[in-house]
Design a protein around this motif. Sequence first.
Motif, mmCIF file in Angstrom:
data_model
loop_
_atom_site.group_PDB
_atom_site.id
_atom_site.type_symbol
_atom_site.label_atom_id
_atom_site.label_comp_id
_atom_site.label_asym_id
_atom_site.label_seq_id
_atom_site.Cartn_x
_atom_site.Cartn_y
_atom_site.Cartn_z
ATOM 1 N N ILE B 16 40.892 -2.645 19.299
ATOM 2 C CA ILE B 16 40.512 -2.978 20.569
ATOM 3 C C ILE B 16 39.210 -3.838 20.332
ATOM 4 N N ALA B 17 38.476 -3.742 19.357
ATOM 5 C CA ALA B 17 37.203 -4.654 19.065
ATOM 6 C C ALA B 17 37.965 -5.883 18.690
ATOM 7 N N LEU B 18 38.892 -5.776 17.838
ATOM 8 C CA LEU B 18 39.379 -6.954 17.220
ATOM 9 C C LEU B 18 39.907 -7.969 18.260
ATOM 10 N N VAL B 19 40.758 -7.312 19.157
ATOM 11 C CA VAL B 19 41.207 -8.027 20.413
ATOM 12 C C VAL B 19 40.141 -8.754 21.190
ATOM 13 N N PHE B 20 39.129 -7.912 21.606
ATOM 14 C CA PHE B 20 38.157 -8.295 22.305
ATOM 15 C C PHE B 20 37.563 -9.621 21.484
ATOM 16 N N LEU B 21 37.139 -9.389 20.218
ATOM 17 C CA LEU B 21 36.557 -10.708 19.468
ATOM 18 C C LEU B 21 37.377 -11.772 19.575
ATOM 19 N N ALA B 22 38.801 -11.646 19.281
ATOM 20 C CA ALA B 22 39.588 -12.656 19.300
ATOM 21 C C ALA B 22 39.545 -13.528 20.825
ATOM 22 N N LEU B 23 39.510 -12.717 21.846
ATOM 23 C CA LEU B 23 39.659 -13.309 23.058
ATOM 24 C C LEU B 23 38.513 -13.985 23.299
ATOM 25 N N CYS B 24 37.324 -13.649 22.960
ATOM 26 C CA CYS B 24 36.163 -14.285 22.942
ATOM 27 C C CYS B 24 36.053 -15.509 22.361
ATOM 28 N N LEU B 25 36.679 -15.560 21.046
ATOM 29 C CA LEU B 25 36.871 -16.661 20.404
ATOM 30 C C LEU B 25 37.820 -17.756 21.101
ATOM 31 N N GLY B 268 41.089 1.958 25.914
ATOM 32 C CA GLY B 268 40.028 1.954 25.154
ATOM 33 C C GLY B 268 40.504 3.124 23.921
ATOM 34 N N GLY B 269 41.599 3.653 24.237
ATOM 35 C CA GLY B 269 41.802 4.822 23.114
ATOM 36 C C GLY B 269 41.793 6.096 23.640
ATOM 37 N N THR B 270 41.515 6.266 24.943
ATOM 38 C CA THR B 270 41.610 7.798 25.593
ATOM 39 C C THR B 270 42.973 8.023 25.778
ATOM 40 N N ALA B 271 43.171 9.553 25.106
ATOM 41 C CA ALA B 271 44.567 9.875 25.178
ATOM 42 C C ALA B 271 44.904 10.427 26.745
ATOM 43 N N ILE B 272 46.209 9.735 26.932
ATOM 44 C CA ILE B 272 46.447 9.927 28.506
ATOM 45 C C ILE B 272 46.753 11.350 28.850
ATOM 46 N N LEU B 279 33.372 7.644 24.630
ATOM 47 C CA LEU B 279 32.676 6.600 25.527
ATOM 48 C C LEU B 279 32.601 5.425 25.072
ATOM 49 N N PHE B 280 32.580 4.809 23.966
ATOM 50 C CA PHE B 280 32.580 3.666 23.313
ATOM 51 C C PHE B 280 33.839 3.111 23.389
ATOM 52 N N GLY B 281 34.941 3.594 23.352
ATOM 53 C CA GLY B 281 35.975 3.108 23.295
ATOM 54 C C GLY B 281 36.321 2.627 24.860
ATOM 55 N N CYS B 282 35.813 3.730 25.662
ATOM 56 C CA CYS B 282 36.167 3.623 27.118
ATOM 57 C C CYS B 282 35.556 2.330 27.641
ATOM 58 N N MET B 283 34.216 2.149 27.267
ATOM 59 C CA MET B 283 33.452 0.810 27.675
ATOM 60 C C MET B 283 34.302 -0.447 26.987
ATOM 61 N N LEU B 284 34.634 -0.281 25.683
ATOM 62 C CA LEU B 284 35.441 -1.556 25.069
ATOM 63 C C LEU B 284 36.469 -1.868 25.912
ATOM 64 N N GLY B 285 37.314 -0.806 26.302
ATOM 65 C CA GLY B 285 38.327 -1.206 27.025
ATOM 66 C C GLY B 285 38.182 -1.817 28.505
#
Lengths: 330, 342
Positions: B16-25, B268-272, B279-285
């Motif tokens: 997710i962080a990678l996608v986030f970064l790619a999108l920012c770029l 953000g990687g929370t299991a359905i 919490l970090f993943g949740c905020m990232l997503g």
Amino acid sequence: MKKTLALLLSLLLMFSCVAALADGYEIVVVPKDESNPWFVRMKTGVDEYAAAHPEDTIYQKGTPEIDATLQYQLVMDLVAQEVDAICVVPVDLASIEPALKAAMDAGIVVIAHEGAALENVDYDIEAFNNELYGAFIMDNLAAAMGEEGLYTTMVADLTNGSHNEWADGGVKRAGEPYPGMTLLADEPRVESHDNGDIAYNVAKELFKKYPDLKGVMGTSSFDAPGIARAIEELGLSGKVFTAGTGMPGDNAALLKSGAVQYLTLWDPALAGQAMVALAQKVLNGEAVAAPLDLGVEGYGALEFKAGSDTVLEGQGWITITAENVDSFGF
Amino acid sequence: MKKKFRKLISRTEFYIALVFLALCLLIQLRSGQFFTPNNIVDILSALVVPGIFAVGAFMVIISGGFDVSFPALASLTSFVTTKVLLDAGWQGGVWLPFLIALVLGALLGAFNGLFIGYFELPAMIVTLGSSSFFKGLMQGALNSKQLAVIPVGMRSFGTSALFVAKNVESGLTSRMPTTFLVLAGVLLVTWFLLNRTMFGRGIYAIGGNPVSAHRAGFNVRRTRFLLLVYVGMISALAGLCRVCMMQQMHPTNMLGMEMNVIAGVVLGGTAIIGGAGTLFGCMLGTGLIVLVENSMILIGIPTVWKDAFVGALIVIGTGISAFQVNRARRAGLRNVRKGAAL
């Protein structure tokens, strides 16, 4: 016997005519409800008109809350009271039709407002033609922008009927008298989903991406206020402008702060007066032909809607500015 | 070192962080406006309300259910708070609105919690119903209308700024809203609850397997009940923040937000199915969703394609996340089996 009866009947007829002449016509305005500030404003207009026309009995009578059933009953009561004309702003078109039919069968003149699809009416008055209203918003935006610069349009949704007609009308208008106005080709129309927060965020994005953008035409009543918030926050007050539909009460602060110069709307007080004036015309047997002058501001040259012989469209739009915003009461 | 790296790439948050970064770029490339102080502040400011909502949605998903009632709950509590204080002519600070909203949020959360915790009904079904109920209460019983003016304390709180970011080139300024502190506070308290208390462990345990959690000594009913009360409170905070920031109360403005918020949490990687997520993943997503929603024009996606683009991101992103989570789970099971065989 027959002769006596005929004499009696004609006497009765004469008498009722005399009675009617003495009292004038009884014209009742039925709004959607009585408490909504919009219709309180309409009542102000109707009362004003009544005071200026003492020859007829004119008044507004509404139900305490918006309810299609209550409105149906109220109209049926008025039919039973044998009033001369009913001017109605329908809550629900389908459920009011039977009552209006009963009224017309009883010889009562029926005038509607915001009910273009109604069948059992003599006439329906709409405040304006959608395309021309869009042109009016554009006039306001152009005035704020100094008649030149890059602009774009905002609607609630690209699928919304009237908003897109307004926006089209605005774009069309900008082409004619304002050669300095250019539509932003990359984003000619953006969406706010009828949400002030989205309008605000979208406007921020637009101003970041297109530094030359000088104006945004709003259509939904959330657009211009949301855009104005963005203009204020980004520090663009006085450099970038917006115009569009907006309710006075919701936007008094924005108008007074100068974040937005003009908002547009139609005035329910004038719409109420126009309905009563048209009812008088029909009752007096005057011809109703376009362009029709009702002697009410914005309703001086009504035209029939294309393809209709009952729906009349006015130029009943108004501009709300910091000066007059407090005078509407809604 | 290698082990650490392998552990890192096995985590959903990493992707997710990678996608986030790619999108920012991408945004930076297309508009040249992403890495400007005012744009970053704009995104953070847009994150406040969905971010707080996401924390609540995240906790319920971890416990093994879905809460879809938080927009309606937030609308109802913030409407009542604003209306009551307007009628009373409250001229004081913002502490009272927050207090009222918290109490109301706890009450409505307890309503959810009663059915979900003590009557053991599925959270999704209960909150679908309570969502309608809250909406109906607001629109029917309370006859909600747009409140164009809000109490002065709320107004000044909503427009106050921690700092003002200025883009030197374009001269555009953006306010970092004080409400951001509310998000930070909620994150802090929630992190503590989830990672440092038995209550938090209980939420994860129940999400993993309620029966095992019960056997292990957790009070499943009470934990679920208290969880919903807490979620009700933070949802009410989000609603109040929105009203303060918008400087007006619009009753239907937040309705419908649940879809993208839940999508962000799952992204953000929370299991359905519950039991796992950070919490970090949740905020990232959630940040990713907010970023995409507020950068369509900057990227230059035509308005007609906006929904399709956001939708595709949600489908692909949550798909990858769910796949990752499942893989991790299978790997875990394999390890357990291996352990048993030895």
